[in-house]
Every structure is written in C-alpha cells, then in structure tokens.
Design an enzyme around this catalytic site. Structure first.
Site, short mmCIF file in Angstrom:
data_model
loop_
_atom_site.label_atom_id
_atom_site.label_comp_id
_atom_site.label_asym_id
_atom_site.label_seq_id
_atom_site.Cartn_x
_atom_site.Cartn_y
_atom_site.Cartn_z
N PRO A 190 3.19 -17.63 -10.64
CA PRO A 190 2.60 -18.70 -11.47
C PRO A 190 1.40 -18.22 -12.27
CG PRO A 190 3.17 -19.57 -9.32
CD PRO A 190 3.38 -18.08 -9.25
N GLU B 45 0.66 -15.06 -13.16
CA GLU B 45 1.12 -14.08 -14.16
C GLU B 45 1.69 -14.79 -15.38
OE1 GLU B 45 4.60 -10.66 -14.70
OE2 GLU B 45 4.04 -11.33 -12.69
#
Length: 384
Positions: free
Chosen positions: A247, A249
């Site tokens: 999430p 990234e």
C-alpha cells in the site's frame, strides 16, 4: 510554476509546507540544472544523493535514534511530489518509501544501526532485486536461490529491471531459501547483499525508451556468500513482507505520477497561451480550452483523492486494494494527461527539446512498474 498553485491541500500541515520549500530550493539549485547532463550520461551521480541527505530529503521517517528526522510519511510524499514536478530523476522513492520500511519493520537491531543512518545520509544507495528474466509480477516463480552452507547463504541467480542497480551499495535480494517449499511463497526470503561481496556483479545499464537518467540495471549473483545474519527478518517470510508494504509503495507511485501530470498540464497551458496559430493563440481555440478544462477537473479530483489516501495511510488504515486503486487510477490519468498535452503541443510535442516529450516517454512505464494496471485490477477485483 510550482505545486503552490494547488489550492486547499488537506493532507499537510504548515510544517510539511515549510519542508516543501526546503526540498524545492534544493532541487532547483542542485537538481534541475543538471538533469540534461544526467540524461545524457544516463546516471544520477552519488554525490547528489549525499547532498540530498545533508538537507534531510532522504528517509525522513527514520527515527532519530538511527540518524533520521522521525517524521511522518507525509514528508516522504512532499519529496515525491517535488521530485516529480521538477523532473529530477533520482531513485529516492525506492530508498525512502520502500527499502526503509522493510528495514524498520523487519530488520534486526544490528541491521538497523548499521544501515539506516547511512541510508539517511546518502552514504549508501539501496536497491530491491525481485524481478528476473522471464519472471515479472509472478514472484513465486523466481529462480534465484540462497543455499545454506554452514553459517552462510550462497546466492546464485540473476535479476533485471532493478532500480538503482548501478549505484547500489546494498541490495535486498529476494531469493528462495527453500526451493522445495509448498506453496512456493513459503520458501522465499529477503537477503541483504553488500555490493563488495565476491561473486556479485552489476550488468549493463538498461537502455529504456524513457527516464534515461533513472538507474535501471541487471544484477548477477554467482556463489555470493553472505552471513545468515544478513537475512531480513525471518527466513521464509520474504513474500509476506513484500506484500505487507505494497500500500505504501503504490501510494508513493500515485503521488509521484500525479505531480508529473500536473507539471505537464501547467507547461501545456503556458505553451498554448504562447503559441500562435491562424492569427491567434492555440489557447483561444475552443477545443484547446475544453481539453484543458477536462484535464484540470480530473487533476483537481486526483489531488483530493491523494489527500484522502495520504491521511488514511498516516493513520495506518490504507488497505492493499485502496493502494492498488490509487496506483491504477493515477497512472492511467497520468498517461491521459501526457498524451493529450503532447497533442496540444502539435509537432513541437514530438521534439525532445520540449519537456513534454521527455515527460511523455517517462510516463509510459508508470502503468507497468509497481504492479501493472492489469494486476491492480486483479487485486481490487478479488475484494469485490
């Protein structure tokens, strides 16, 4: 032009915005004037990393006890926005938004004290080696192995499309420590490999259609011996660790691509107001204004969504599918903005001397890295 023209941002405090001014000043002094030479040389020098570290731009979330500023992820987003808007191609996001998270959450105390201060200062550049020739999104099919030999791992395999591959001093290598594990993901681990290890080599810097200065390379491992203490977290938990950080990234990718789309839009408004055609300005044509009005509306909605997603993430509530949706929507919008803005430049848009051409080429990979558009749809669809 700057991101100060975006009114009513809700994700940031006055402290965030003060930090933005520091970041922007640094980039305009040390980054923007050098981008053309970096593109020509196809590499951002390590000296730029160290200078960025001096002003606190690298890994701002790292706690003070490990040499960092101990700030929230919103400060990372400020760096991502300004780097993208100003077109500075260094791979800071990988180090600050991704690698640091793995070390902070899963690293041993010894690993944290050894590496985090060096990541913050820019003394060490990091990479994550996941993708292999013939293996992209399907990580469970990787072939790189880390075989136990006494108190060491012996690593063999090859990786490709590795961001920061030429500059890397420390690489997080995804390898199979148990090739026979069923299911396959249970046999995957993350191993820290220093670049001076015997048997580790950097291959060619890959020739891409865009982002020429962005360091993307091949890496090779031939009987590379590293101590078992170089395993990040628990052996066999590598796949779980990789999935848990997605999430953040994907939010970071969404933040960066939306900022670059905003820059393309701002440049295009200025270009069409300056470019003459048929005894008038290109901007005066109704079609031009309608296209730009449509893009402005979508960009406005996008900023509101990012503020929502950043706020969710700062509270630890951003889900995997929400991160995937952010990555999906903002990368697709980025491509729409880039393509329509290039069209409004006419023939000039196809000339590399105009920034829109570089931005257009650079944007094409956004719907591929960090999980393709198709994979994002699959992630979201599974939770419907």
């Amino acid at each position: 032009m700057s991101l100060d023209t975006i009114p009513g941002r809700l994700a940031y405090t006055e402290d965030h915005e003060a930090f933005r001014q520091t970041v922007r000043s640094f980039l305009q002094k040390e980054g923007v004037p050098n981008v053309d030479s970096w593109e020509k040389n196809r590499l951002v020098p390590k000296e730029f990393w160290r200078k960025a570290g001096e002003v606190g731009m690298l890994c701002p979330t790292v706690p003070e006890e490990y040499g960092g500023l101990g700030l929230d992820f919103g400060y990372n987003c400020i760096v991502d926005e300004e780097m993208s808007y100003n077109g500075v191609p260094a791979g800071f996001s990988l180090q600050s938004d991704i690698v640091v998270g793995y070390l902070e959450h899963y690293g041993s105390e010894e690993q944290k004290r050894e590496w985090l201060p060096k990541l913050v200062s820019g003394e060490v550049v990091t990479a994550i080696a996941m993708t292999e020739p013939g293996t992209g999104s399907d990580l469970q099919s990787i072939r790189t192995t880390a075989r136990k030999d006494g108190n060491h791992y012996v690593i063999n395999g090859s990786k490709t499309y590795i961001t920061n591959g030429q500059n890397t001093d420390l690489t997080l290598v995804v390898a199979k420590t148990d090739p026979d594990a069923k299911p396959a993901w249970k046999g995957m681990s993350i191993i820290l490999v220093e670049s001076d290890r015997e048997g580790f080599s950097k291959g060619r810097k890959l020739d891409k259609i865009g982002q020429d200065a962005a360091d993307t390379s091949e890496l090779f491992f031939e009987d590379v011996r590293v101590p078992m203490t170089n395993c990040l977290g628990e052996e066999g938990q590598g796949f779980v660790y990789l999935m848990s950080q997605l999430p953040q990234e994907r939010l970071a990718i969404a933040v960066g691509v939306h900022s670059s789309a905003q820059r393309a839009f701002d440049d295009t408004v200025a270009f069409t107001k300056d470019r003459k055609a048929f005894a008038g300005m290109v901007f005066d044509f109704q079609n031009t204004r309608f296209v730009l009005a449509d893009l402005k509306s979508k960009l406005q909605v996008g900023w509101a969504h990012l503020d929502w997603a950043i706020a969710r993430h700062l509270k630890g509530e951003l889900t995997n599918e929400e991160g995937a949706a952010a990555k999906l929507w903002h990368t697709e919008l980025q491509w729409e903005v880039m393509d329509k803005c290039l069209q409004l430049h006419g023939g000039a848009g196809y000339m590399n001397e105009y920034p829109i051409a570089r931005m257009w080429r650079a944007a094409r990979v956004s719907r591929i890295y960090g999980g393709t558009t198709e994979i994002m749809k699959e992630v979201i669809g599974r939770k419907l």
